[in-house]
Design a protein around this motif. Structure first.
Motif, PDB file in Angstrom:
ATOM      1  N   ARG A 132      21.202  31.916   1.531  1.00 17.86           N
ATOM      2  CA  ARG A 132      19.974  31.199   1.852  1.00 17.86           C
ATOM      3  C   ARG A 132      19.894  29.956   0.976  1.00 17.86           C
ATOM      4  O   ARG A 132      20.413  29.935  -0.142  1.00 17.86           O
ATOM      5  CB  ARG A 132      18.724  32.053   1.628  1.00 17.86           C
ATOM      6  CG  ARG A 132      18.470  32.492   0.193  1.00 17.86           C
ATOM      7  CD  ARG A 132      16.978  32.569  -0.159  1.00 17.86           C
ATOM      8  NE  ARG A 132      16.411  31.245  -0.381  1.00 17.86           N
ATOM      9  CZ  ARG A 132      15.133  30.958  -0.272  1.00 17.86           C
ATOM     10  NH1 ARG A 132      14.264  31.890   0.041  1.00 17.86           N
ATOM     11  NH2 ARG A 132      14.687  29.732  -0.509  1.00 17.86           N
ATOM     12  N   GLU A 175      16.105  35.077  -4.290  1.00 17.54           N
ATOM     13  CA  GLU A 175      16.535  33.767  -4.774  1.00 17.54           C
ATOM     14  C   GLU A 175      17.469  33.896  -5.974  1.00 17.54           C
ATOM     15  O   GLU A 175      17.169  34.624  -6.926  1.00 17.54           O
ATOM     16  CB  GLU A 175      15.315  32.928  -5.143  1.00 17.54           C
ATOM     17  CG  GLU A 175      14.573  32.462  -3.904  1.00 17.54           C
ATOM     18  CD  GLU A 175      13.452  31.485  -4.168  1.00 17.54           C
ATOM     19  OE1 GLU A 175      13.021  30.844  -3.199  1.00 17.54           O
ATOM     20  OE2 GLU A 175      13.001  31.367  -5.327  1.00 17.54           O
ATOM     21  N   ASP A 211      11.177  40.090   0.454  1.00 17.90           N
ATOM     22  CA  ASP A 211      11.466  38.933  -0.401  1.00 17.90           C
ATOM     23  C   ASP A 211      10.753  39.167  -1.734  1.00 17.90           C
ATOM     24  O   ASP A 211       9.609  38.751  -1.914  1.00 17.90           O
ATOM     25  CB  ASP A 211      10.960  37.664   0.305  1.00 17.90           C
ATOM     26  CG  ASP A 211      11.030  36.412  -0.558  1.00 17.90           C
ATOM     27  OD1 ASP A 211      11.283  36.521  -1.774  1.00 17.90           O
ATOM     28  OD2 ASP A 211      10.816  35.313  -0.014  1.00 17.90           O
ATOM     29  N   CYS A 254      16.514  28.822  -4.197  1.00 21.16           N
ATOM     30  CA  CYS A 254      15.283  28.420  -3.506  1.00 21.16           C
ATOM     31  C   CYS A 254      15.621  27.167  -2.707  1.00 21.16           C
ATOM     32  O   CYS A 254      15.376  27.106  -1.514  1.00 21.16           O
ATOM     33  CB  CYS A 254      14.188  28.151  -4.541  1.00 21.16           C
ATOM     34  SG  CYS A 254      12.667  27.579  -3.790  1.00 21.16           S
ATOM     35  N   LYS A 287      11.438  21.582   1.522  1.00 16.82           N
ATOM     36  CA  LYS A 287      10.632  22.512   0.748  1.00 16.82           C
ATOM     37  C   LYS A 287       9.147  22.239   0.909  1.00 16.82           C
ATOM     38  O   LYS A 287       8.671  21.126   0.668  1.00 16.82           O
ATOM     39  CB  LYS A 287      10.972  22.403  -0.755  1.00 16.82           C
ATOM     40  CG  LYS A 287      12.398  22.749  -1.091  1.00 16.82           C
ATOM     41  CD  LYS A 287      12.813  24.123  -0.591  1.00 16.82           C
ATOM     42  CE  LYS A 287      12.003  25.264  -1.170  1.00 16.82           C
ATOM     43  NZ  LYS A 287      12.421  26.566  -0.575  1.00 16.82           N
ATOM     44  N   PRO A 288       8.385  23.277   1.310  1.00 21.41           N
ATOM     45  CA  PRO A 288       6.928  23.097   1.396  1.00 21.41           C
ATOM     46  C   PRO A 288       6.335  23.184   0.000  1.00 21.41           C
ATOM     47  O   PRO A 288       6.344  24.235  -0.619  1.00 21.41           O
ATOM     48  CB  PRO A 288       6.497  24.310   2.247  1.00 21.41           C
ATOM     49  CG  PRO A 288       7.550  25.346   1.995  1.00 21.41           C
ATOM     50  CD  PRO A 288       8.803  24.656   1.578  1.00 21.41           C
ATOM     51  N   GLU A 305      15.111  27.280   5.993  1.00 20.38           N
ATOM     52  CA  GLU A 305      13.749  27.292   6.548  1.00 20.38           C
ATOM     53  C   GLU A 305      13.556  26.096   7.474  1.00 20.38           C
ATOM     54  O   GLU A 305      13.992  24.985   7.161  1.00 20.38           O
ATOM     55  CB  GLU A 305      12.715  27.222   5.404  1.00 20.38           C
ATOM     56  CG  GLU A 305      11.293  27.076   5.930  1.00 20.38           C
ATOM     57  CD  GLU A 305      10.209  27.112   4.871  1.00 20.38           C
ATOM     58  OE1 GLU A 305      10.520  27.419   3.698  1.00 20.38           O
ATOM     59  OE2 GLU A 305       9.042  26.835   5.213  1.00 20.38           O
ATOM     60  N   HIS A 323       9.466  35.802  -4.005  1.00 21.67           N
ATOM     61  CA  HIS A 323       8.181  35.126  -3.826  1.00 21.67           C
ATOM     62  C   HIS A 323       7.008  36.060  -4.078  1.00 21.67           C
ATOM     63  O   HIS A 323       5.914  35.609  -4.373  1.00 21.67           O
ATOM     64  CB  HIS A 323       8.115  34.442  -2.452  1.00 21.67           C
ATOM     65  CG  HIS A 323       9.064  33.285  -2.372  1.00 21.67           C
ATOM     66  ND1 HIS A 323      10.366  33.440  -1.978  1.00 21.67           N
ATOM     67  CD2 HIS A 323       8.923  31.971  -2.730  1.00 21.67           C
ATOM     68  CE1 HIS A 323      10.982  32.266  -2.060  1.00 21.67           C
ATOM     69  NE2 HIS A 323      10.139  31.361  -2.510  1.00 21.67           N
ATOM     70  N   LYS A 345       8.698  34.980   8.178  1.00 22.14           N
ATOM     71  CA  LYS A 345       7.983  35.462   6.993  1.00 22.14           C
ATOM     72  C   LYS A 345       6.550  35.798   7.370  1.00 22.14           C
ATOM     73  O   LYS A 345       5.991  35.231   8.319  1.00 22.14           O
ATOM     74  CB  LYS A 345       7.980  34.381   5.910  1.00 22.14           C
ATOM     75  CG  LYS A 345       9.351  34.174   5.282  1.00 22.14           C
ATOM     76  CD  LYS A 345       9.189  33.612   3.873  1.00 22.14           C
ATOM     77  CE  LYS A 345      10.520  33.452   3.193  1.00 22.14           C
ATOM     78  NZ  LYS A 345      10.384  33.304   1.738  1.00 22.14           N
TER      79      LYS A 345
HETATM   80  C1  PEP Z   1      11.172  29.994   0.170  1.00 22.20           C
HETATM   81  O1  PEP Z   1      11.718  30.985   0.700  1.00 22.20           O
HETATM   82  O2  PEP Z   1      11.723  29.283  -0.677  1.00 22.20           O
HETATM   83  C2  PEP Z   1       9.746  29.724   0.500  1.00 22.20           C
HETATM   84  C3  PEP Z   1       9.221  28.511   0.435  1.00 22.20           C
HETATM   85  O3  PEP Z   1       9.117  30.839   0.794  1.00 22.20           O
HETATM   86  P1  PEP Z   1       7.626  31.159   1.377  1.00 22.20           P
HETATM   87  O4  PEP Z   1       7.554  30.560   2.731  1.00 22.20           O
HETATM   88  O5  PEP Z   1       7.662  32.649   1.360  1.00 22.20           O
HETATM   89  O6  PEP Z   1       6.647  30.599   0.382  1.00 22.20           O
END
Ligand code: PEP
Ligand code: MN
Length: 348
Positions: free
Chosen positions: A36, A215, A186, A11, A41-42, A74, A189, A122
Motif C-alpha cells: 500500500r 502502515e 487497519d 502511509c 493524501k487527504p 487511495e 489509523h 474504509k
Molecule cells: C491512509 O490509509 O493513509 C488514510 C488516509 O486513511 P483513512 O482514510 O483511514 O484516514
C-alpha cells in the motif's frame, strides 16, 4: 485456516527510493499479500504534505515488479481513478473521508464502471453503518464485484487512547450485513501510535477478521505523514510473527464434544435468566399496584441507590465488570418502571 491478507506499506509514497526500499524490506518478510502507499493524501489542514500525485504511480509499478506483489492506492475522485487505471494499479481503496460523502462514492463508482478492479472501502470517519453499506451498494451497482471492507476506526472529539476508536460492534454488524465480503482491520489509523498496534492486531485476529492493512516505512522518524504510527518492516515482521490467528470454526471431535456441553449449559442458563427476569417484572407489577393504592411515586431514589450499591459490591466478588452490571441494572430498572407505569395507567 485461511491465510490472512496482509497489506503493508508507507502511509505515503514520498520518493522512489523510500518506496522501493520499504517494499523490498516488506517483501523479504515473506508475509505480505500486497503493498500500500498513498499518492494523494487527504490532510486535515492545508500546507501539509499532500502526496506526490501521478509522479508516484510509476514508482508503485516498479515496486510491484521488483517484489512480485500487487499494489494498492487511495482514490478520492474520478481523476484519481482514471490515473490509477491508466497506470494499471492493481487495487484501489476509498478512504474514510470519501466514504462519508455519497456524491464522492458515486463519482468513484461511475469512474470504475466496467473496470473489474478490486476495491477496498474504509469505514466512514463517523460511526454511520448505513453510509458504509451505501458505499458497498453503489460500487456493486457499478458492477464492481471484488470488494473488501477496511475497518479503520471512527473519529472522536476526545481521542483519549486511540486516534480513531475501533467501536468493534459496528464492524461486527457490518460483517453480519455483508457476510460474503471480506473485512480487514487497519490498526495503524485506529491506534495513531506504534505501541497500540500489536494489541489491535490480536483483537482483529480474535474476531476472525480476514487480514490487516498496516502502515510501514523504511524510516518512520522521517515520514512526511502519519509518522507516529508507522512501523519499520522489522517491527512489523515481529508483530506479524506474534499474532495468534484463530480459525473460523472446526469439526475436531474433542472440541465439538466440549463446546456442545458448554453451549447446552449456556442455553439453559439463558432460559433461566429469562424466566427470572419475567418473574422479577411480575413482582414489579405487584409493586406498581401497591404504590398506586398508596398514591406513592414509582421512582424511589433511596431504594434504587441501595440496589445499585449492593449489587455492584457482590458483582465485583463474582468477577463481573462494573460496566456490564451497571448496564444490566439500568436496563432492568427501565423495564421495571415500564411495567409499573402500565399498571398505574390502567383504568380501575
Ligand atoms: C491512509 O490509509 O493513509 C488514510 C488516509 O486513511 P483513512 O482514510 O483511514 O484516514
Ligand atoms: Mn496514513
Amino acid at each position: 485456516m485461511k491465510t490472512p491478507i496482509i497489506i503493508a506499506g508507507p502511509c505515503s509514497a514520498e520518493s522512489e527510493e523510500q518506496l522501493i526500499n520499504t517494499a523490498q524490506l516488506l517483501a523479504a518478510t515473506g508475509k505480505i499479500t500486497a503493498l500500500r502507499a498513498g499518492v494523494w493524501k487527504p490532510r486535515t489542514k492545508p500546507g501539509c504534505f499532500e502526496g506526490r500525485g501521478e509522479e508516484a504511480l510509476p514508482w508503485l509499478k516498479k515496486a510491484s515488479e521488483l517484489t512480485n506483489l500487487p499494489v494498492a492506492i487511495e482514490v478520492a475522485n474520478s481523476m484519481h481513478v482514471e490515473l490509477a487505471l491508466k497506470h494499471n494499479i492493481d487495487i484501489l481503496w476509498i478512504g474514510a473521508r470519501s466514504t462519508v460523502n455519497p456524491f464522492t462514492v458515486q463519482e468513484i463508482a461511475d469512474a470504475l464502471r466496467g473496470s473489474g478492479k478490486k476495491v477496498m472501502i474504509k469505514n466512514p470517519i463517523n460511526p454511520d453503518i448505513n453510509l458504509w453499506s451505501g458505499a458497498v451498494e453503489r460500487l456493486q451497482k457499478s458492477g464492481i464485484e471484488d470488494i473488501t471492507l477496511i475497518h479503520r476506526g471512527f473519529s472522536s472529539y476526545t481521542p483519549v487512547t486511540y486516534r480513531n476508536p475501533p467501536m468493534w460492534h459496528i464492524a461486527v454488524e457490518m460483517r453480519e450485513r455483508h457476510p460474503q465480503i471480506p473485512m480487514i482491520c487497519d490498526p495503524s489509523h485506529m491506534a495513531g501510535k506504534k505501541k497500540l498496534i500489536a494489541g489491535l492486531c490480536q483483537e482483529a485476529a480474535d474476531l476472525s477478521y480476514d487480514g490487516l492493512i498496516i502502515e510501514s516505512h523504511n524510516k518512520p522518524c522521517e515520514a512526511l505523514s502519519d509518522k507516529n504510527q508507522q512501523l519499520t518492516p522489522e517491527e512489523l515482521n515481529i508483530i506479524l510473527d506474534n499474532i495468534d490467528w484463530r480459525q473460523g470454526d472446526t469439526q475436531e471431535p474433542n472440541y465439538i464434544l466440549k463446546i456442545e456441553r458448554y453451549r447446552d449449559y449456556i442455553d439453559q442458563s439463558d432460559a433461566e435468566v429469562l424466566q427470572i427476569l419475567a418473574n422479577r417484572m411480575k413482582m414489579a407489577e405487584r409493586i406498581g399496584t401497591a404504590k398506586r393504592a398508596a398514591a406513592v411515586a414509582i421512582y424511589q431514589p433511596g431504594r434504587w441507590d441501595k440496589i445499585v450499591r449492593e449489587t455492584m459490591q457482590k458483582s465485583e466478588q463474582l468477577g463481573l465488570s462494573d460496566e456490564f452490571i451497571r448496564d444490566l441494572l439500568n436496563a432492568m430498572h427501565a423495564e421495571s418502571i415500564r411495567h409499573q407505569r402500565k399498571i398505574m395507567s390502567e383504568k380501575i
